[in-house]
Scaffold this active site. Structure first.
Site, PDB file in Angstrom:
ATOM      1  N   LYS A 224       0.835  -1.208   0.000  1.00 56.81           N
ATOM      2  CA  LYS A 224       0.000   0.000   0.000  1.00 56.81           C
ATOM      3  C   LYS A 224       0.863   1.249   0.000  1.00 56.81           C
ATOM      4  CE  LYS A 224      -4.158  -1.731   0.196  1.00 56.81           C
ATOM      5  NZ  LYS A 224      -4.974  -1.795  -0.979  1.00 56.81           N
TER       6      LYS A 224
ATOM      7  N   LYS B 192      -2.110 -11.143  -9.271  1.00 55.76           N
ATOM      8  CA  LYS B 192      -3.427 -11.658  -8.919  1.00 55.76           C
ATOM      9  C   LYS B 192      -4.558 -10.784  -9.459  1.00 55.76           C
ATOM     10  CE  LYS B 192      -4.033  -9.191  -4.585  1.00 55.76           C
ATOM     11  NZ  LYS B 192      -4.613  -9.192  -3.264  1.00 55.76           N
TER      12      LYS B 192
ATOM     13  N   LYS C 186      -9.099  -5.582  -7.609  1.00 56.79           N
ATOM     14  CA  LYS C 186      -9.793  -4.379  -8.027  1.00 56.79           C
ATOM     15  C   LYS C 186      -8.838  -3.245  -8.370  1.00 56.79           C
ATOM     16  CE  LYS C 186     -13.806  -3.315  -6.117  1.00 56.79           C
ATOM     17  NZ  LYS C 186     -14.431  -3.622  -7.333  1.00 56.79           N
TER      18      LYS C 186
HETATM   19  P1  TYM Z   1     -10.390  -8.398   0.213  1.00 62.35           P
HETATM   20  O1  TYM Z   1     -11.634  -7.603   0.288  1.00 62.35           O
HETATM   21  O2  TYM Z   1      -9.217  -7.844  -0.513  1.00 62.35           O
HETATM   22  O3  TYM Z   1     -10.685  -9.810  -0.423  1.00 62.35           O
HETATM   23  C1  TYM Z   1     -11.762 -10.597   0.065  1.00 62.35           C
HETATM   24  C2  TYM Z   1     -11.447 -12.058  -0.049  1.00 62.35           C
HETATM   25  O4  TYM Z   1     -11.173 -12.420  -1.395  1.00 62.35           O
HETATM   26  C3  TYM Z   1      -9.912 -13.040  -1.489  1.00 62.35           C
HETATM   27  N1  TYM Z   1      -9.257 -12.667  -2.754  1.00 62.35           N
HETATM   28  C4  TYM Z   1      -8.638 -13.538  -3.545  1.00 62.35           C
HETATM   29  N2  TYM Z   1      -8.465 -14.862  -3.441  1.00 62.35           N
HETATM   30  C5  TYM Z   1      -7.805 -15.483  -4.435  1.00 62.35           C
HETATM   31  N3  TYM Z   1      -7.312 -14.826  -5.530  1.00 62.35           N
HETATM   32  C6  TYM Z   1      -7.473 -13.501  -5.674  1.00 62.35           C
HETATM   33  N4  TYM Z   1      -7.015 -12.880  -6.742  1.00 62.35           N
HETATM   34  C7  TYM Z   1      -8.157 -12.784  -4.647  1.00 62.35           C
HETATM   35  N5  TYM Z   1      -8.488 -11.482  -4.462  1.00 62.35           N
HETATM   36  C8  TYM Z   1      -9.150 -11.432  -3.281  1.00 62.35           C
HETATM   37  C9  TYM Z   1      -9.117 -12.544  -0.304  1.00 62.35           C
HETATM   38  O5  TYM Z   1      -8.094 -13.441   0.032  1.00 62.35           O
HETATM   39  C10 TYM Z   1     -10.196 -12.451   0.759  1.00 62.35           C
HETATM   40  O6  TYM Z   1     -10.402 -13.707   1.350  1.00 62.35           O
HETATM   41  N6  TYM Z   1      -8.599  -7.816   4.738  1.00 62.35           N
HETATM   42  C11 TYM Z   1      -9.564  -8.532   3.979  1.00 62.35           C
HETATM   43  C12 TYM Z   1     -10.981  -8.359   4.472  1.00 62.35           C
HETATM   44  C13 TYM Z   1     -11.131  -8.688   5.898  1.00 62.35           C
HETATM   45  C14 TYM Z   1     -11.155  -9.993   6.482  1.00 62.35           C
HETATM   46  C15 TYM Z   1     -11.305  -9.776   7.874  1.00 62.35           C
HETATM   47  C16 TYM Z   1     -11.062 -11.263   5.965  1.00 62.35           C
HETATM   48  C17 TYM Z   1     -11.268  -7.810   6.906  1.00 62.35           C
HETATM   49  N7  TYM Z   1     -11.384  -8.442   8.098  1.00 62.35           N
HETATM   50  C18 TYM Z   1     -11.381 -10.853   8.745  1.00 62.35           C
HETATM   51  C19 TYM Z   1     -11.129 -12.328   6.850  1.00 62.35           C
HETATM   52  C20 TYM Z   1     -11.281 -12.120   8.230  1.00 62.35           C
HETATM   53  C21 TYM Z   1      -9.490  -8.034   2.569  1.00 62.35           C
HETATM   54  O7  TYM Z   1      -9.111  -6.942   2.303  1.00 62.35           O
HETATM   55  O8  TYM Z   1      -9.956  -8.879   1.657  1.00 62.35           O
END
Ligand code: TYM
Length: 331
Positions: free
Chosen positions: A111, A194, A197
């Site tokens: 970030k 990967k 967004k």
């Molecule tokens: P976020 O919003 O970036 O992504 C949400 C979920 O999608 C998965 N993901 C992917 N998995 C495989 N390949 C990809 N290209 C890919 N892009 C996204 C992420 O691994 C995630 O599981 N910090 C977290 C949100 C969060 C969270 C939590 C998750 C906040 N508190 C507590 C679990 C438990 C996040 O930004 O995910």
């Protein structure tokens, strides 16, 4: 019964990475565990959304959770900011989270590189808030994609540190979970890393994309000029297309194109056409439900308030006990 927690940031529409990395596991787990699935709107504040965007994005994730098949009768679906206990636990955990370890987190370093003008404290303590999300329900399993593995390790560190500090075996250890053997990383269409967004236009395929948009994005995916020797190792951008095929296509289709590649007969145009159709079909049932659910504001409001109530019941119990453990006592 073991408790499961996971969330997705409310930054807009969900893509195939979110679906295959996380949501597909949510849908299975809701039948087997005590599940809490939330919309991480507090986390999304690091990028300073306008009030209207914030609200629309939360709604979009809620709609897509439901459209994908998360059942609010089985799992607790809630909006993170509806559960203020999470913010309270975040504050307590922050007291024992150290600058050095937070600065070393890979996602923080990414970030800082991506948005050097907005390196706020929320970004630094993002893994602490995530730990609070998880341990507030005393979860042991967290369905996430590969990119969240380090955050889970930090969640264990913060929970264990609390336990040690107060000499109380209070929080169990949460682990990343997937039904397959390895955590998933879905590649994007840009030939590099990967699907995500913030990885640039055209890299991600969204659950809400129309078939035309999906076809256009896939046909524009980066490829090379083709294999030059039999059975050669695939370059990254080609491997990515095969990895995508592995999740949306049948095994026969995958093998067919793999064989064509290995015998140097592959035509990328054909491969992409097939990949696009398989993506269109894989997302069709979800896409069809998105509009119906989005139009039903009574249902959405019912789901969100039921979820908030159930999540607060569990989080409230933890916070009462945590306050007692810390030593906030009534006179
Ligand atoms: P976020 O919003 O970036 O992504 C949400 C979920 O999608 C998965 N993901 C992917 N998995 C495989 N390949 C990809 N290209 C890919 N892009 C996204 C992420 O691994 C995630 O599981 N910090 C977290 C949100 C969060 C969270 C939590 C998750 C906040 N508190 C507590 C679990 C438990 C996040 O930004 O995910």
């Amino acid at each position: 019964m073991e408790t499961v927690v996971s969330g997705i940031r409310s930054t807009g529409n969900l893509h195939l990475g979110n679906y295959y990395g996380a949501i597909q596991n949510f849908i299975k787990m809701q039948h087997e565990y005590n599940c809490y699935f939330f919309i991480a709107d507090l986390h999304s504040l690091t990028t300073h959304p306008t009030p209207a965007n914030l609200h629309n994005n939360v709604k979009q994730v809620l709609v897509e959770y439901l459209a994908a098949g998360i059942d609010p009768e089985k799992a607790t679906i809630y909006v993170q900011s509806d559960v203020p206990e999470v913010a309270e636990l975040y504050l307590y955990l922050n007291m024992n989270a150290y600058l050095g370890e937070l600065e070393r987190s890979t996602s923080f370093k990414d970030k800082v590189r991506a948005q050097p003008d907005n390196v706020n404290a929320g970004l630094l303590t993002y893994p602490v808030l995530m730990a609070a999300d998880i341990i507030i329900h005393k979860a042991t399993k967290v369905p996430v994609g590969k990119d969240q593995e380090q955050h889970l390790e930090m969640a264990r560190t913060f929970g264990n540190r609390f336990n040690r500090l107060y000499n109380n075996d209070y929080f169990p250890e949460p682990y990343a979970f997937t039904y397959g053997s390895n955590l998933v990383k879905i590649p994007g269409l840009d030939g590099k890393g990967k699907m995500g967004k913030s990885e640039g236009e055209g890299n991600a395929v969204y659950l809400s994309d129309t078939p035309e948009v999906i076809r256009k994005k896939v046909m524009r995916a980066v490829t090379d000029s083709g294999p030059t020797v039999e059975n050669q190792e695939k370059p990254q951008e080609i491997q990515n297309l095969f990895d995508l095929m592995k999740v949306v296509s049948t095994e026969d289709t995958y093998k067919h194109f793999d064989n064509l590649y290995n015998t140097m007969q592959v035509r990328y145009g054909d491969l992409k056409k097939q990949l696009a159709e398989d993506m269109v079909n894989a997302t069709a049932p979800i896409r069809e439900r998105i509009n119906d659910i989005a139009g039903d504001s009574v249902y959405l409001s019912r789901v969100a308030s039921l979820g908030a109530e159930k999540a607060r019941e569990s989080a409230g119990r933890t916070i009462r006990e945590v306050r007692e453990i810390i030593g906030f006592r009534k006179f």
